[in-house]
Scaffold this motif. Structure first.
Motif, PDB file in Angstrom:
ATOM      1  N   PRO A  75      17.234   8.862 -22.082  1.00 38.98           N
ATOM      2  CA  PRO A  75      16.372  10.034 -21.856  1.00 38.98           C
ATOM      3  C   PRO A  75      15.273  10.129 -22.902  1.00 38.98           C
ATOM      4  CG  PRO A  75      18.459  10.699 -22.847  1.00 38.98           C
ATOM      5  CD  PRO A  75      18.585   9.241 -22.530  1.00 38.98           C
ATOM      6  N   GLY A  76      14.113  10.610 -22.455  1.00 41.42           N
ATOM      7  CA  GLY A  76      13.009  10.838 -23.375  1.00 41.42           C
ATOM      8  C   GLY A  76      12.160   9.622 -23.652  1.00 41.42           C
ATOM      9  N   ARG A  77      12.371   8.552 -22.887  1.00 33.95           N
ATOM     10  CA  ARG A  77      11.571   7.350 -23.085  1.00 33.95           C
ATOM     11  C   ARG A  77      11.148   6.807 -21.727  1.00 33.95           C
ATOM     12  NH1 ARG A  77       8.243   5.506 -26.941  1.00 33.95           N
ATOM     13  NH2 ARG A  77       8.203   3.209 -27.069  1.00 33.95           N
ATOM     14  N   ALA A  78       9.852   6.693 -21.485  1.00 35.48           N
ATOM     15  CA  ALA A  78       9.287   6.183 -20.236  1.00 35.48           C
ATOM     16  C   ALA A  78       9.703   7.001 -19.025  1.00 35.48           C
ATOM     17  CB  ALA A  78       9.671   4.715 -20.026  1.00 35.48           C
TER      18      ALA A  78
ATOM     19  N   PRO B 246       0.800  -1.225   0.000  1.00 34.37           N
ATOM     20  CA  PRO B 246       0.000   0.000   0.000  1.00 34.37           C
ATOM     21  C   PRO B 246       0.838   1.283   0.000  1.00 34.37           C
ATOM     22  CG  PRO B 246      -0.873  -1.576   1.588  1.00 34.37           C
ATOM     23  CD  PRO B 246       0.431  -2.123   1.115  1.00 34.37           C
ATOM     24  N   GLU B 247       1.994   1.243   0.660  1.00 38.11           N
ATOM     25  CA  GLU B 247       2.785   2.464   0.809  1.00 38.11           C
ATOM     26  C   GLU B 247       3.812   2.653  -0.303  1.00 38.11           C
ATOM     27  OE1 GLU B 247       5.196  -0.814   2.591  1.00 38.11           O
ATOM     28  OE2 GLU B 247       3.062  -0.233   2.602  1.00 38.11           O
ATOM     29  N   GLN B 248       3.852   1.735  -1.266  1.00 37.36           N
ATOM     30  CA  GLN B 248       4.889   1.787  -2.296  1.00 37.36           C
ATOM     31  C   GLN B 248       4.283   1.973  -3.673  1.00 37.36           C
ATOM     32  OE1 GLN B 248       7.201  -1.857  -3.091  1.00 37.36           O
ATOM     33  NE2 GLN B 248       9.051  -0.627  -2.943  1.00 37.36           N
ATOM     34  N   ARG B 249       4.863   2.898  -4.450  1.00 38.28           N
ATOM     35  CA  ARG B 249       4.411   3.079  -5.818  1.00 38.28           C
ATOM     36  C   ARG B 249       5.019   2.001  -6.717  1.00 38.28           C
ATOM     37  NH1 ARG B 249       1.842   7.842  -7.166  1.00 38.28           N
ATOM     38  NH2 ARG B 249       1.370   6.638  -9.036  1.00 38.28           N
ATOM     39  N   LEU B 250       4.591   1.961  -7.955  1.00 33.44           N
ATOM     40  CA  LEU B 250       4.882   0.842  -8.836  1.00 33.44           C
ATOM     41  C   LEU B 250       6.261   0.896  -9.498  1.00 33.44           C
ATOM     42  CD1 LEU B 250       3.747  -1.729 -10.181  1.00 33.44           C
ATOM     43  CD2 LEU B 250       2.749  -0.264 -11.947  1.00 33.44           C
ATOM     44  N   ARG B 251       6.830   2.082  -9.663  1.00 34.54           N
ATOM     45  CA  ARG B 251       8.021   2.211 -10.501  1.00 34.54           C
ATOM     46  C   ARG B 251       9.182   1.314 -10.055  1.00 34.54           C
ATOM     47  NH1 ARG B 251       8.323   6.472 -14.329  1.00 34.54           N
ATOM     48  NH2 ARG B 251       6.498   7.832 -14.239  1.00 34.54           N
ATOM     49  N   ARG B 252       9.535   1.376  -8.781  1.00 32.68           N
ATOM     50  CA  ARG B 252      10.709   0.626  -8.334  1.00 32.68           C
ATOM     51  C   ARG B 252      10.528  -0.880  -8.436  1.00 32.68           C
ATOM     52  NH1 ARG B 252      13.720   3.526  -3.199  1.00 32.68           N
ATOM     53  NH2 ARG B 252      13.859   5.635  -4.080  1.00 32.68           N
ATOM     54  N   PRO B 253       9.487  -1.454  -7.821  1.00 32.38           N
ATOM     55  CA  PRO B 253       9.354  -2.913  -7.901  1.00 32.38           C
ATOM     56  C   PRO B 253       9.140  -3.430  -9.311  1.00 32.38           C
ATOM     57  CG  PRO B 253       7.391  -1.938  -6.904  1.00 32.38           C
ATOM     58  CD  PRO B 253       8.413  -0.857  -6.991  1.00 32.38           C
TER      59      PRO B 253
ATOM     60  N   LEU C 252       4.397   3.863 -18.553  1.00 25.81           N
ATOM     61  CA  LEU C 252       4.231   2.411 -18.481  1.00 25.81           C
ATOM     62  C   LEU C 252       3.892   1.825 -19.847  1.00 25.81           C
ATOM     63  CD1 LEU C 252       4.380   0.072 -16.563  1.00 25.81           C
ATOM     64  CD2 LEU C 252       1.999   0.454 -15.920  1.00 25.81           C
ATOM     65  N   VAL C 253       3.109   2.546 -20.620  1.00 25.98           N
ATOM     66  CA  VAL C 253       2.813   2.095 -21.982  1.00 25.98           C
ATOM     67  C   VAL C 253       4.098   2.026 -22.802  1.00 25.98           C
ATOM     68  CG1 VAL C 253       1.692   2.717 -24.157  1.00 25.98           C
ATOM     69  CG2 VAL C 253       0.413   2.866 -22.017  1.00 25.98           C
ATOM     70  N   GLU C 254       4.914   3.066 -22.714  1.00 33.38           N
ATOM     71  CA  GLU C 254       6.173   3.079 -23.468  1.00 33.38           C
ATOM     72  C   GLU C 254       7.110   1.978 -22.994  1.00 33.38           C
ATOM     73  OE1 GLU C 254       7.782   7.011 -23.154  1.00 33.38           O
ATOM     74  OE2 GLU C 254       6.377   7.861 -24.621  1.00 33.38           O
ATOM     75  N   LEU C 255       7.180   1.796 -21.693  1.00 38.39           N
ATOM     76  CA  LEU C 255       8.074   0.790 -21.124  1.00 38.39           C
ATOM     77  C   LEU C 255       7.703  -0.615 -21.589  1.00 38.39           C
ATOM     78  CD1 LEU C 255      10.304  -0.013 -19.050  1.00 38.39           C
ATOM     79  CD2 LEU C 255       8.479  -0.160 -17.344  1.00 38.39           C
ATOM     80  N   LEU C 256       6.439  -1.000 -21.421  1.00 35.54           N
ATOM     81  CA  LEU C 256       6.031  -2.350 -21.800  1.00 35.54           C
ATOM     82  C   LEU C 256       6.049  -2.550 -23.316  1.00 35.54           C
ATOM     83  CD1 LEU C 256       3.159  -3.243 -19.297  1.00 35.54           C
ATOM     84  CD2 LEU C 256       5.592  -3.771 -19.186  1.00 35.54           C
ATOM     85  N   THR C 257       5.864  -1.476 -24.070  1.00 33.78           N
ATOM     86  CA  THR C 257       5.981  -1.572 -25.525  1.00 33.78           C
ATOM     87  C   THR C 257       7.404  -1.921 -25.930  1.00 33.78           C
ATOM     88  OG1 THR C 257       4.168  -0.010 -25.910  1.00 33.78           O
ATOM     89  CG2 THR C 257       5.755  -0.319 -27.695  1.00 33.78           C
TER      90      THR C 257
ATOM     91  N   VAL D 273      15.893   2.060 -20.883  1.00 36.56           N
ATOM     92  CA  VAL D 273      14.525   2.565 -20.737  1.00 36.56           C
ATOM     93  C   VAL D 273      13.973   2.191 -19.363  1.00 36.56           C
ATOM     94  CG1 VAL D 273      12.162   2.393 -21.608  1.00 36.56           C
ATOM     95  CG2 VAL D 273      14.069   2.539 -23.217  1.00 36.56           C
ATOM     96  N   ILE D 274      14.225   0.953 -18.936  1.00 34.09           N
ATOM     97  CA  ILE D 274      13.795   0.533 -17.594  1.00 34.09           C
ATOM     98  C   ILE D 274      14.439   1.426 -16.537  1.00 34.09           C
ATOM     99  CG2 ILE D 274      13.846  -1.339 -15.901  1.00 34.09           C
ATOM    100  CD1 ILE D 274      13.811  -3.316 -18.239  1.00 34.09           C
ATOM    101  N   LYS D 275      15.715   1.733 -16.715  1.00 29.97           N
ATOM    102  CA  LYS D 275      16.427   2.579 -15.749  1.00 29.97           C
ATOM    103  C   LYS D 275      15.840   3.979 -15.723  1.00 29.97           C
ATOM    104  CE  LYS D 275      21.162   3.543 -14.257  1.00 29.97           C
ATOM    105  NZ  LYS D 275      22.599   3.255 -14.578  1.00 29.97           N
ATOM    106  N   ALA D 276      15.535   4.529 -16.891  1.00 24.62           N
ATOM    107  CA  ALA D 276      14.925   5.861 -16.956  1.00 24.62           C
ATOM    108  C   ALA D 276      13.561   5.860 -16.278  1.00 24.62           C
ATOM    109  CB  ALA D 276      14.796   6.298 -18.413  1.00 24.62           C
ATOM    110  N   PHE D 277      12.793   4.809 -16.510  1.00 23.45           N
ATOM    111  CA  PHE D 277      11.469   4.672 -15.881  1.00 23.45           C
ATOM    112  C   PHE D 277      11.612   4.632 -14.358  1.00 23.45           C
ATOM    113  CE2 PHE D 277       8.227   1.772 -14.135  1.00 23.45           C
ATOM    114  CZ  PHE D 277       7.057   2.400 -14.543  1.00 23.45           C
ATOM    115  N   ALA D 278      12.582   3.876 -13.866  1.00 28.62           N
ATOM    116  CA  ALA D 278      12.777   3.748 -12.424  1.00 28.62           C
ATOM    117  C   ALA D 278      13.219   5.053 -11.795  1.00 28.62           C
ATOM    118  CB  ALA D 278      13.805   2.652 -12.141  1.00 28.62           C
ATOM    119  N   GLN D 279      14.152   5.709 -12.423  1.00 22.75           N
ATOM    120  CA  GLN D 279      14.720   6.931 -11.834  1.00 22.75           C
ATOM    121  C   GLN D 279      13.732   8.082 -11.836  1.00 22.75           C
ATOM    122  OE1 GLN D 279      18.315   7.404 -14.183  1.00 22.75           O
ATOM    123  NE2 GLN D 279      19.552   6.386 -12.607  1.00 22.75           N
ATOM    124  N   ARG D 280      12.693   7.994 -12.652  1.00 27.17           N
ATOM    125  CA  ARG D 280      11.723   9.092 -12.722  1.00 27.17           C
ATOM    126  C   ARG D 280      10.861   9.156 -11.470  1.00 27.17           C
ATOM    127  NH1 ARG D 280       9.674  13.066 -12.621  1.00 27.17           N
ATOM    128  NH2 ARG D 280       8.868  14.424 -14.260  1.00 27.17           N
TER     129      ARG D 280
END
Length: 406
Positions: A142-145, A80-87, A154-159, A113-120
């Motif tokens: 940079p510029g992706r997810a 509940p206390e954790q957002r989705l990006r990291r896990p 998330l759409v960009e990442l899973l794509t 891209v996964i790293k950019a998504f996580a760091q955001r």
């Protein structure tokens, strides 16, 4: 019987009791993997059920099936206390590493891209020491997810992950336990991403497991969610499956239960896999030989109930505050009153839900004044609401425990 060889001890045996009676789900998932591998559209999967029915064990078994099919897989547990990006980033990192046995420019790009998504997850102006480093050995792309909008990202990442999987002729499975605990914004984004992936025909599937109200959580997020997921209700075992859950591990140790013992075990456990395992473990320890008898089950019952009271029921009850415990006990009383009114007291432990108004009446309070306690119990996963104005325990036989230890 030798306790060292106890086939019902946690982690013992090749096929735990939680998987007895789940052959249909396992076979159906193999078909899903084959369909996706051939480029045919398939829905993601959601497993729902009460605590103790073996959802997590089944989720792990489905992941193992994907691994055997040479898919890339990753698993996370929502909190509940954790957002989705990291896990999710960690899970997809694992999946992509399984896909790409050799480093390549395309693999490095997707990892970036996964790293950019996580760091955001950290604000754009955050200091370096406050930025999470996911341990991915590739530069962030940079510029992706990394827009900061979780749905777009998330759409960009899973794509991109799905595109890599398609290029190497494999698939990717993301397995999410306790899915009902995802943040509402993350649920919405996940539904949107699943929709986009399905439309694109990319070989990515999400398999989630959660409490009975998970379908309502998904539906509240996106109205089209019922078209995105194949829902599987995981329930207690029927008599035949429960007998198999006991006899199969015993047979591996050249032992068995007699017919009366099996009947006594089903009466005690009601077919809930966690209870089957708990009773089976103690019955094995107290039995002096084979076949294990109804008398062995009778002798084992107090110890099995004591272990469940501490490890299964008590551990959850201790998480509740005094006010929340009062609410839980009132729920148990409301269930008992409902059954007594029906004249079938034997079914008290199988009551599905009770009206919130009945709980308030027992406590002599207005329903609105009990909202804080009810909402806290919902967030802690001790109760759930499958329909407006009614609530139920997430733990089977919790009412019995409360009445015995109140």
């Amino acid at each position: 019987m030798d306790p060292i060889r106890n086939p019902y001890a946690p982690g013992a045996g090749q096929r735990p009791p939680e998987l007895a009676g789940r052959d249909e789900q396992l076979r159906a998932f193999d078909v899903v993997l084959e369909r996706i591998a051939k480029g045919r559209p398939e829905r993601s999967i959601v497993l729902t059920g009460l605590r103790g029915v073996g959802k997590t064990v089944l989720l792990n078994a489905l992941r193992s099936a994907a691994v055997r099919a040479h898919w890339g897989t990753g698993k996370l547990e929502a909190r509940p206390e954790q957002r989705l990006r990291r896990p999710l980033s960690a899970a997809l990192h694992t999946a992509v590493r399984e896909l790409g046995h050799a480093q390549s420019a395309e693999v490095d790009h997707v990892l970036g891209v996964i790293k950019a998504f996580a760091q955001r997850e950290a604000p754009a102006n955050a200091k370096l020491r406050d930025r999470w480093q996911p341990g991915i050995d590739a530069p962030a792309v940079p510029g992706r997810a990394d827009s900061g909008d979780i749905e777009i990202d998330l759409v960009e990442l899973l794509t991109d992950v799905g595109g890599l999987a398609a290029d190497v002729g494999k698939g990717v499975g993301v397995f999410i336990d306790e899915m009902q605990d995802l943040d509402p914004e993350d649920v919405s984004a996940l539904c949107a991403a699943c929709h986009e992936i399905s439309q694109s025909g990319l070989p990515v599937i999400v398999v989630g497991a959660g409490l009975p109200h998970l379908p309502a959580v998904l539906s509240a997020s996106k109205s089209y969610s019922e078209r995105l997921f194949r829902y599987n209700r995981i329930d207690r075992l029927d008599r035949a499956a429960a007998d198999l859950a006991l006899q199969s591990p015993a047979k591996d140790e050249d032992a068995e239960f007699d017919d009366e013992a099996l009947e006594a075990m089903y009466a005690a456990t009601a077919g809930y896999p966690y209870f089957v395992q708990a009773y089976g473990k103690v019955a094995w320890d107290v039995a002096v030989g084979t076949p294990i008898s109804a008398e062995d089950v009778r002798v084992a019952a107090p110890e099995a109930e004591a272990e469940l009271a501490v490890g299964f029921f008590g551990s959850r009850y201790e998480r509740a505050t005094p006010a929340e415990r009062e609410y839980l006990r009132a729920m148990a009383d409301a269930a008992l009153a409902e059954v007594e009114a029906s004249g079938d007291a034997s079914s008290v432990d199988e009551v599905g839900s009770v009206p919130t108004a009945a709980v308030a009446a027992i406590l002599g309070r207005k329903p609105q004044s009990l909202s804080p306690a009810r909402d806290a119990l919902l967030k802690k996963g001790l109760i759930y609401s499958g329909e407006r104005g009614r609530i139920a325990f997430t733990v089977p036989h919790f009412g019995r425990y409360l009445r015995a230890h109140g």
